[in-house]
Scaffold this motif. Structure first.
Motif, PDB file in Angstrom:
ATOM      1  N   LYS A  40      19.285  53.886  -7.890  1.00 43.07           N
ATOM      2  CA  LYS A  40      19.627  55.294  -8.042  1.00 43.07           C
ATOM      3  C   LYS A  40      21.126  55.457  -7.786  1.00 43.07           C
ATOM      4  O   LYS A  40      21.717  54.670  -7.043  1.00 43.07           O
ATOM      5  N   PRO A  41      21.741  56.471  -8.376  1.00 50.56           N
ATOM      6  CA  PRO A  41      23.196  56.644  -8.214  1.00 50.56           C
ATOM      7  C   PRO A  41      23.630  56.625  -6.749  1.00 50.56           C
ATOM      8  O   PRO A  41      23.077  57.346  -5.920  1.00 50.56           O
ATOM      9  N   GLY A  42      24.591  55.750  -6.444  1.00 51.58           N
ATOM     10  CA  GLY A  42      25.149  55.644  -5.101  1.00 51.58           C
ATOM     11  C   GLY A  42      24.301  54.893  -4.095  1.00 51.58           C
ATOM     12  O   GLY A  42      24.658  54.800  -2.928  1.00 51.58           O
ATOM     13  N   GLN A  43      23.167  54.360  -4.515  1.00 57.46           N
ATOM     14  CA  GLN A  43      22.273  53.675  -3.586  1.00 57.46           C
ATOM     15  C   GLN A  43      22.209  52.192  -3.944  1.00 57.46           C
ATOM     16  O   GLN A  43      21.901  51.843  -5.078  1.00 57.46           O
ATOM     17  N   VAL A  44      22.497  51.355  -2.957  1.00 60.86           N
ATOM     18  CA  VAL A  44      22.601  49.915  -3.214  1.00 60.86           C
ATOM     19  C   VAL A  44      21.428  49.111  -2.659  1.00 60.86           C
ATOM     20  O   VAL A  44      21.347  47.913  -2.870  1.00 60.86           O
ATOM     21  N   CYS A  45      20.527  49.767  -1.919  1.00 55.38           N
ATOM     22  CA  CYS A  45      19.362  49.053  -1.398  1.00 55.38           C
ATOM     23  C   CYS A  45      18.239  50.059  -1.176  1.00 55.38           C
ATOM     24  O   CYS A  45      18.468  51.267  -1.168  1.00 55.38           O
ATOM     25  N   THR A  46      17.037  49.564  -1.002  1.00 55.36           N
ATOM     26  CA  THR A  46      15.879  50.408  -0.738  1.00 55.36           C
ATOM     27  C   THR A  46      15.581  50.350   0.754  1.00 55.36           C
ATOM     28  O   THR A  46      15.257  49.287   1.283  1.00 55.36           O
ATOM     29  N   VAL A  47      15.710  51.494   1.420  1.00 53.61           N
ATOM     30  CA  VAL A  47      15.575  51.534   2.869  1.00 53.61           C
ATOM     31  C   VAL A  47      15.345  52.971   3.341  1.00 53.61           C
ATOM     32  O   VAL A  47      15.839  53.920   2.731  1.00 53.61           O
ATOM     33  N   ALA A  48      14.572  53.131   4.393  1.00 52.83           N
ATOM     34  CA  ALA A  48      14.472  54.406   5.096  1.00 52.83           C
ATOM     35  C   ALA A  48      15.593  54.428   6.126  1.00 52.83           C
ATOM     36  O   ALA A  48      15.921  53.396   6.722  1.00 52.83           O
ATOM     37  N   TRP A  49      16.205  55.589   6.340  1.00 55.57           N
ATOM     38  CA  TRP A  49      17.353  55.633   7.238  1.00 55.57           C
ATOM     39  C   TRP A  49      17.470  56.990   7.924  1.00 55.57           C
ATOM     40  O   TRP A  49      16.914  57.987   7.468  1.00 55.57           O
ATOM     41  N   ALA A  50      18.224  56.984   9.017  1.00 56.60           N
ATOM     42  CA  ALA A  50      18.561  58.212   9.734  1.00 56.60           C
ATOM     43  C   ALA A  50      20.025  58.122  10.133  1.00 56.60           C
ATOM     44  O   ALA A  50      20.515  57.040  10.483  1.00 56.60           O
ATOM     45  N   GLU A  51      20.713  59.235  10.066  1.00 55.55           N
ATOM     46  CA  GLU A  51      22.154  59.230  10.357  1.00 55.55           C
ATOM     47  C   GLU A  51      22.601  60.536  10.984  1.00 55.55           C
ATOM     48  O   GLU A  51      21.937  61.567  10.866  1.00 55.55           O
ATOM     49  N   LEU A  52      23.765  60.461  11.621  1.00 58.27           N
ATOM     50  CA  LEU A  52      24.546  61.635  11.981  1.00 58.27           C
ATOM     51  C   LEU A  52      25.644  61.723  10.921  1.00 58.27           C
ATOM     52  O   LEU A  52      26.432  60.789  10.758  1.00 58.27           O
ATOM     53  N   THR A  53      25.662  62.817  10.177  1.00 56.64           N
ATOM     54  CA  THR A  53      26.664  62.996   9.133  1.00 56.64           C
ATOM     55  C   THR A  53      27.917  63.603   9.753  1.00 56.64           C
ATOM     56  O   THR A  53      27.837  64.549  10.540  1.00 56.64           O
TER      57      THR A  53
END
Length: 143
Positions: A40-53
Motif C-alpha cells: 500500500k502507498p507508503g507502507q513497506v511491511c505488514t505489521v500492527a503498530w502503535a505510536e506517539l505522533t
C-alpha cells in the motif's frame, strides 16, 4: 542502494545533519494504533503498530532532506515524525488503542515531554517481525 552501502553511509549521518544532531522533537500531538500492509502507498511491511505522533517543523524537514540525500532516497511529501511504542504480528494482534492510551496515562511524561534523538538505526524489515534485523546504529549524542 544495497545493504552494505547503506550500512557504510550510516557512519556519515552526523556529518550530513545540520549541527550534527537531529532537532529536538516536541511533545506528541497524537496517539495512533493501526495496521500497515506491504504494497500500500507508503507502507513497506505488514505489521500492527502503535505510536506517539509528533509534529514536524522546518528543522526536521531539513534534517530529513539531508538523510534522504545521503541515502539517495527521493522524498514524497512531508515527514510524519513518531515514536514507535509497539509492534505486533498483524494476524490476531493484541494491540488496541485503549491499551496504548492507558500505558501513556501510566507514564504521562510520554505525552508531555519533548525528546532528544539519541540514535538513528537502520533496519532490514523483510519478512515477519522475527526476521527483522538491526543492521547499524548511528549514535548522535556521542562525540
Amino acid at each position: 542502494l544495497d545493504e552494505k552501502d547503506a550500512i557504510q553511509r550510516m557512519a556519515k549521518i552526523k556529518d550530513a545533519l545540520p549541527n550534527g544532531n537531529w532537532p529536538v522533537m516536541d511533545a506528541p500531538i497524537a496517539v495512533k494504533q493501526d495496521l500497515s500492509q506491504e504494497g500500500k502507498p507508503g507502507q513497506v511491511c505488514t505489521v500492527a503498530w502503535a505510536e506517539l505522533t509528533l509534529k514536524s517543523n522546518e528543522h526536521h524537514e531539513k534534517a530529513m532532506d539531508s538523510l534522504c540525500k545521503l541515502f539517495d532516497v527521493e522524498r514524497k511529501g512531508p515527514w510524519t515524525p513518531h515514536i514507535s511504542l509497539a509492534y505486533d504480528n498483524p494476524d490476531d494482534s493484541i494491540l488496541n488503542l485503549a491499551d496504548i492510551i492507558s500505558y501513556a496515562m501510566i507514564m504521562p511524561s510520554l505525552l508531555r515531554n519533548g525528546r532528544h534523538v539519541k540514535a538513528i538505526s537502520l533496519w532490514n524489515t523483510k519478512g515477519k517481525m522475527g526476521d527483522w534485523v538491526c543492521l547499524e546504529r548511528a549514535n548522535l549524542l556521542e562525540n
